[in-house]
Write an enzyme that holds these catalytic residues in place. Structure first.
Site, PDB file in Angstrom:
ATOM      1  N   HIS A   1      -4.215  10.593 -17.801  1.00 56.50           N
ATOM      2  CA  HIS A   1      -3.790   9.684 -16.746  1.00 56.50           C
ATOM      3  C   HIS A   1      -4.777   8.530 -16.555  1.00 56.50           C
ATOM      4  O   HIS A   1      -5.922   8.732 -16.138  1.00 56.50           O
ATOM      5  CB  HIS A   1      -3.664  10.495 -15.447  1.00 56.50           C
ATOM      6  CG  HIS A   1      -3.199   9.710 -14.263  1.00 56.50           C
ATOM      7  ND1 HIS A   1      -4.034   8.903 -13.520  1.00 56.50           N
ATOM      8  CD2 HIS A   1      -1.971   9.600 -13.697  1.00 56.50           C
ATOM      9  CE1 HIS A   1      -3.344   8.347 -12.546  1.00 56.50           C
ATOM     10  NE2 HIS A   1      -2.092   8.755 -12.620  1.00 56.50           N
ATOM     11  N   ASP A   2      -4.350   7.324 -16.933  1.00 60.77           N
ATOM     12  CA  ASP A   2      -5.046   6.067 -16.599  1.00 60.77           C
ATOM     13  C   ASP A   2      -6.483   5.973 -17.111  1.00 60.77           C
ATOM     14  O   ASP A   2      -7.328   5.329 -16.463  1.00 60.77           O
ATOM     15  CB  ASP A   2      -5.058   5.861 -15.077  1.00 60.77           C
ATOM     16  CG  ASP A   2      -3.691   5.497 -14.526  1.00 60.77           C
ATOM     17  OD1 ASP A   2      -2.718   5.497 -15.289  1.00 60.77           O
ATOM     18  OD2 ASP A   2      -3.600   5.209 -13.316  1.00 60.77           O
TER      19      ASP A   2
ATOM     20  N   GLN B   1      -1.627   1.257 -17.154  1.00 71.49           N
ATOM     21  CA  GLN B   1      -1.105   0.108 -16.431  1.00 71.49           C
ATOM     22  C   GLN B   1      -1.206  -1.151 -17.286  1.00 71.49           C
ATOM     23  O   GLN B   1      -2.011  -1.228 -18.210  1.00 71.49           O
ATOM     24  CB  GLN B   1      -1.866  -0.089 -15.119  1.00 71.49           C
ATOM     25  CG  GLN B   1      -1.682   1.049 -14.132  1.00 71.49           C
ATOM     26  CD  GLN B   1      -2.298   0.747 -12.775  1.00 71.49           C
ATOM     27  OE1 GLN B   1      -2.412  -0.418 -12.373  1.00 71.49           O
ATOM     28  NE2 GLN B   1      -2.680   1.784 -12.066  1.00 71.49           N
TER      29      GLN B   1
ATOM     30  N   ARG C   1       4.110  -5.186  -8.453  1.00 71.61           N
ATOM     31  CA  ARG C   1       2.957  -4.349  -8.105  1.00 71.61           C
ATOM     32  C   ARG C   1       3.162  -3.671  -6.751  1.00 71.61           C
ATOM     33  O   ARG C   1       2.649  -2.583  -6.503  1.00 71.61           O
ATOM     34  CB  ARG C   1       1.677  -5.191  -8.096  1.00 71.61           C
ATOM     35  CG  ARG C   1       0.393  -4.403  -7.857  1.00 71.61           C
ATOM     36  CD  ARG C   1      -0.819  -5.143  -8.353  1.00 71.61           C
ATOM     37  NE  ARG C   1      -2.076  -4.508  -7.978  1.00 71.61           N
ATOM     38  CZ  ARG C   1      -2.580  -3.427  -8.557  1.00 71.61           C
ATOM     39  NH1 ARG C   1      -1.936  -2.851  -9.548  1.00 71.61           N
ATOM     40  NH2 ARG C   1      -3.735  -2.908  -8.151  1.00 71.61           N
TER      41      ARG C   1
ATOM     42  N   LYS D   1       2.483   2.521 -16.512  1.00 71.93           N
ATOM     43  CA  LYS D   1       2.239   3.048 -15.170  1.00 71.93           C
ATOM     44  C   LYS D   1       2.582   1.981 -14.133  1.00 71.93           C
ATOM     45  O   LYS D   1       2.086   0.862 -14.194  1.00 71.93           O
ATOM     46  CB  LYS D   1       0.768   3.457 -15.059  1.00 71.93           C
ATOM     47  CG  LYS D   1       0.417   4.152 -13.753  1.00 71.93           C
ATOM     48  CD  LYS D   1       0.844   5.610 -13.803  1.00 71.93           C
ATOM     49  CE  LYS D   1       0.430   6.337 -12.540  1.00 71.93           C
ATOM     50  NZ  LYS D   1      -0.973   6.148 -12.175  1.00 71.93           N
TER      51      LYS D   1
ATOM     52  N   TYR E   1      -7.638   8.642 -11.043  1.00 69.65           N
ATOM     53  CA  TYR E   1      -8.642   9.280 -10.183  1.00 69.65           C
ATOM     54  C   TYR E   1      -8.005  10.530  -9.582  1.00 69.65           C
ATOM     55  O   TYR E   1      -6.824  10.512  -9.207  1.00 69.65           O
ATOM     56  CB  TYR E   1      -9.107   8.331  -9.091  1.00 69.65           C
ATOM     57  CG  TYR E   1      -9.750   7.069  -9.647  1.00 69.65           C
ATOM     58  CD1 TYR E   1     -11.024   7.107 -10.243  1.00 69.65           C
ATOM     59  CD2 TYR E   1      -9.084   5.852  -9.607  1.00 69.65           C
ATOM     60  CE1 TYR E   1     -11.606   5.969 -10.736  1.00 69.65           C
ATOM     61  CE2 TYR E   1      -9.666   4.712 -10.110  1.00 69.65           C
ATOM     62  CZ  TYR E   1     -10.921   4.769 -10.681  1.00 69.65           C
ATOM     63  OH  TYR E   1     -11.480   3.627 -11.191  1.00 69.65           O
TER      64      TYR E   1
ATOM     65  N   HIS F   1      -7.987  12.157  -6.723  1.00 65.03           N
ATOM     66  CA  HIS F   1      -7.350  12.217  -5.404  1.00 65.03           C
ATOM     67  C   HIS F   1      -6.264  11.162  -5.205  1.00 65.03           C
ATOM     68  O   HIS F   1      -5.629  11.118  -4.147  1.00 65.03           O
ATOM     69  CB  HIS F   1      -8.404  12.099  -4.287  1.00 65.03           C
ATOM     70  CG  HIS F   1      -8.799  10.695  -3.930  1.00 65.03           C
ATOM     71  ND1 HIS F   1      -9.560   9.897  -4.754  1.00 65.03           N
ATOM     72  CD2 HIS F   1      -8.526   9.933  -2.828  1.00 65.03           C
ATOM     73  CE1 HIS F   1      -9.760   8.717  -4.181  1.00 65.03           C
ATOM     74  NE2 HIS F   1      -9.137   8.716  -3.008  1.00 65.03           N
TER      75      HIS F   1
END
Length: 221
Positions: A36-37, A84, A93, A128, A157, A159
């Site tokens: 993820h990212d 992204q 966005r 994303k 991230y 959280h």
């Protein structure tokens, strides 16, 4: 509104993981792996030398993710990435711009996945759009087509996007597995909060060692 400068902190160990409410058991035959990212823009928040610095949080997480990638590919476990795009159209966005500003630019120094985790042939990279990897993507459909109803979540991230992805996976009847030392966050407190929330509400926190051992047992060659 920009990303903070993130100090290093030690990643959680097996002894520090919260007890999950869910009884889910990871299976190589049911799982897909999500990175993820892990783009240069987001990793740069840990410092310009973060991927080579001794004691670096993001470098340690990346090493653990890289090992999972290697094992997953050998085991025939589908691998998905989110990434992204830079220079996002402001209405596209959406509300993220109110919290985080315009985001990344459309340059390789921002958009590229970090080299140690670069996608391989056969991996699938999804664009994303929002915190959750499922939003405005066909991740769920791609998983179902491959007979997968478990998602191993790694990246950044913990959280924010990783937690949102775990929550939405659960609501789509996809079992989330949250790799505690294959994630990184703004701080250890936020990292621990994400683990605790997943354990209480949606899925199973586990270590990269535990995930790797399960996937390796399912390796067909």
């Amino acid at each position: 509104m920009a990303l903070p400068k993130i100090p290093d902190y030690p990643l959680p160990t097996a002894a520090e993981l919260p007890q999950p409410r869910a009884p889910f058991e990871l299976s190589a035959g049911r799982a897909a792996l999500l990175v993820h990212d892990m783009q240069r823009y987001f990793c740069a928040a840990y410092g310009a030398d973060a991927l080579t610095r001794e004691g670096s949080t993001i470098a340690a997480a990346a090493r653990n993710i890289a090992r999972l990638l290697q094992i997953a590919r050998r085991a025939g476990v589908p691998v998905f990435y989110t990434a992204q795009k830079g220079n996002q159209f402001r209405p596209d966005r959406g509300l993220q711009a109110d919290l985080w500003g315009p985001g990344m630019s459309a340059i390789p120094e921002h958009e590229d996945i970090i080299p140690v985790l670069a996608p391989s042939e056969g991996d699938i990279t999804l664009v994303k759009h929002r915190y959750s990897a499922f939003q405005r993507s066909n991740l769920a459909e791609l998983m179902r087509a491959r007979g997968r109803d478990q998602l191993i979540i790694t990246g950044i991230y913990a959280h924010i996007g990783c937690l949102a992805t775990a929550a939405e996976a659960f609501q789509r009847d996809i079992q989330p597995f949250f790799v505690a030392d294959g994630l990184a966050d703004f701080s250890r407190d936020k990292h621990d909060m994400a683990l605790s929330w997943v354990a209480a509400c949606t899925g199973v926190p586990l270590t990269s060692d535990a995930a790797a051992a399960t996937l390796a047992r399912g390796t067909p060659h």
